[in-house]
Design an enzyme around this catalytic site. Structure first.
Site, PDB file in Angstrom:
ATOM      1  CB  CYS A  32       5.103   3.119 -11.336  1.00 31.50           C
ATOM      2  SG  CYS A  32       6.288   2.965  -9.987  1.00 31.50           S
TER       3      CYS A  32
ATOM      4  CB  ALA B 147      -0.951   0.002   1.205  1.00 37.69           C
TER       5      ALA B 147
ATOM      6  N   GLY C 273      -2.340   5.611  -1.553  1.00 35.85           N
ATOM      7  CA  GLY C 273      -3.070   6.338  -2.582  1.00 35.85           C
ATOM      8  C   GLY C 273      -4.156   5.499  -3.232  1.00 35.85           C
ATOM      9  CE  LYS C 274      -1.789   2.099  -8.052  1.00 39.51           C
ATOM     10  NZ  LYS C 274      -0.596   2.862  -7.589  1.00 39.51           N
TER      11      LYS C 274
END
Length: 435
Positions: free
Chosen positions: A368, A246, A250-251
């Site tokens: 990412c 986590a 943010g998600k």
């Protein structure tokens, strides 16, 4: 501050970055200015622009300095930037080093020799090898070339551009239109993002954390690509969801919003400070259906909760190649050895987290990174070893998530990139456990 003083401060900041090669430059910069509160706002911006401009072009500057045979130093990087990027003459650059009490100090004969040899050279020359020419580190070049083929140069150029500021509207507190009105009331214009139904986009330098919309939790800073990944999880009211890596959550925040605060989402991480920060963000956003869990060595949490989750998101630790326009220092900070370690870690995390998924539930793997070895190849390896999972086609996952229009790309999994989509680089695969 004088221009000479700003240059000296930028060189001091570069020294700090050189002295802590494994630490993110933005954290070093924040500490640098915190310890120098006498540097005012406009000067701070000027010093930052110069220092980060040098960091952004470091691979090219290093190559040109290497051609002169000189030993690399922060002073020489700054000097090369003045000559190659700002097109200053050696005498003009020399004055910036030695023109006042707070200057960086005069150039010595060797440094002046380097300056003379760099005059007239292009920052990005055709004679350069691909790595410095494209501003891509050698360890990442093969993977990026395999990913993009003849589009590599365009993607490399987009990775050098400044990133915009993307915001996610917290639908627990209001609509996208209401957030736009709130920002306009404070003199800030925004435009809607094309793929995320909650996204707003603004110029990258927009000060946002002081606005009422931010303070009250109506908006969060989050790249559109990251928002789309959170949507593809398909977290709905009443579900049990795990955000296994986590970080700052943010998600987690985005998924809690799609769940309308109903059900339970667990934010897991190996860092206690990150989870503490996540707790504060959850509180500000008005999230009531989330909890945090610290993953520690010997932790039996996964074993005790095996098969209990409808959705498990693995936003895996990665090289971050997709975020280089925001974190240009990572080009030099990350190594081939780091990539090898991350590949092993990603594989282990993917296998471990898969045990949490119930039959019929979904495991969502995201990075990412734009490197195939961290993305498609990891998923292929996992599916080859775990036939109980199957890949959900991107179109089906996109439609089920209620995202607007069709996916912005073809293929079995999501791959977003700065040049093609205007987002950071992201990969996402949705995998379903068979009943």
């Amino acid at each position: 501050m004088t221009p000479e003083g700003r240059l000296a401060a930028a060189i001091d900041l570069l020294h700090a970055v050189f002295d802590q090669p494994r630490r993110p430059a933005d954290a070093i910069g924040a500490e640098f200015f915190r310890n120098r509160r006498y540097i005012g706002g406009s000067d701070r911006r000027a010093v930052s622009d110069l220092a980060w401009g040098i960091v952004r072009q470091r691979l090219r500057l290093e190559w040109w300095i290497g051609q002169t045979g000189a030993r690399l130093t922060p002073r020489l990087l700054a000097l090369a930037f003045l000559i190659l990027a700002e097109k200053r003459k050696p005498g003009e650059a020399a004055k910036l080093f030695d023109a006042g009490r707070y200057s960086a100090g005069p150039l010595d004969a060797g440094e002046m020799g380097v300056a003379e040899r760099l005059v007239g050279k292009p920052l990005m020359g055709k004679e350069m090898p691909d790595s410095p020419r494209l501003n891509l580190p050698g360890w990442a070049l093969p993977g990026l070339a395999a990913r993009f083929g003849d589009r590599l140069e365009a993607e490399a150029l987009a990775m050098e551009a400044s990133a915009p500021l993307d915001l996610r509207v917290n639908i627990l507190k209001g609509t996208r239109e209401e957030a736009q009105r709130a920002l306009r009331a404070e003199g800030l214009a925004s435009e809607t993002t094309p793929h995320s139904p909650w996204g707003l986009r603004m110029p990258g330098r927009t000060p946002i954390t002081g606005t009422n919309a931010y303070k009250t939790g109506l908006i969060e800073v989050q790249d559109e690509g990251s928002q789309v990944i959170a949507a593809l999880v398909g977290a709905a009211p009443g579900m049990r969801v795990a955000d296994y890596c986590a970080g700052a959550a943010g998600k987690t925040l985005a998924m809690a919003a799609t769940m309308n605060n109903q059900g339970r989402v667990t934010a897991c991480d190996v860092s206690a400070p990150r989870l503490e920060g996540a707790t504060k963000r959850l509180r500000r956003a008005g999230v009531h259906n989330a909890e945090t869990h610290l993953l520690e060595p010997g932790d039996r949490w996964v074993k005790r909760r095996a098969g209990q989750f409808d959705r498990v998101l693995v936003d895996a630790p990665c090289t971050g190649t997709g975020t280089w326009r925001r974190n240009p220092d990572a080009r030099s900070r990350t190594t081939a050895e780091d990539l090898a370690e991350l590949l092993q870690k990603q594989s282990e995390i993917l296998v471990t987290s898969s045990h949490l998924v119930r039959p019929g539930g979904r495991l969502v793997y995201a990075t990412c990174s734009l490197l195939p070895e961290e993305d498609d190849l990891q998923v292929e390896q996992f599916l080859g070893l775990h036939p109980e999972f199957r890949a959900v086609p991107l179109g089906a996952a996109w439609s089920a998530a209620g995202l607007p229009g069709a996916p912005p790309m073809e293929g079995p999994h999501l791959l977003l990139s700065p040049a093609a989509h205007g987002t950071d680089g992201f990969f996402c695969a949705v995998l379903e456990r068979q009943g």
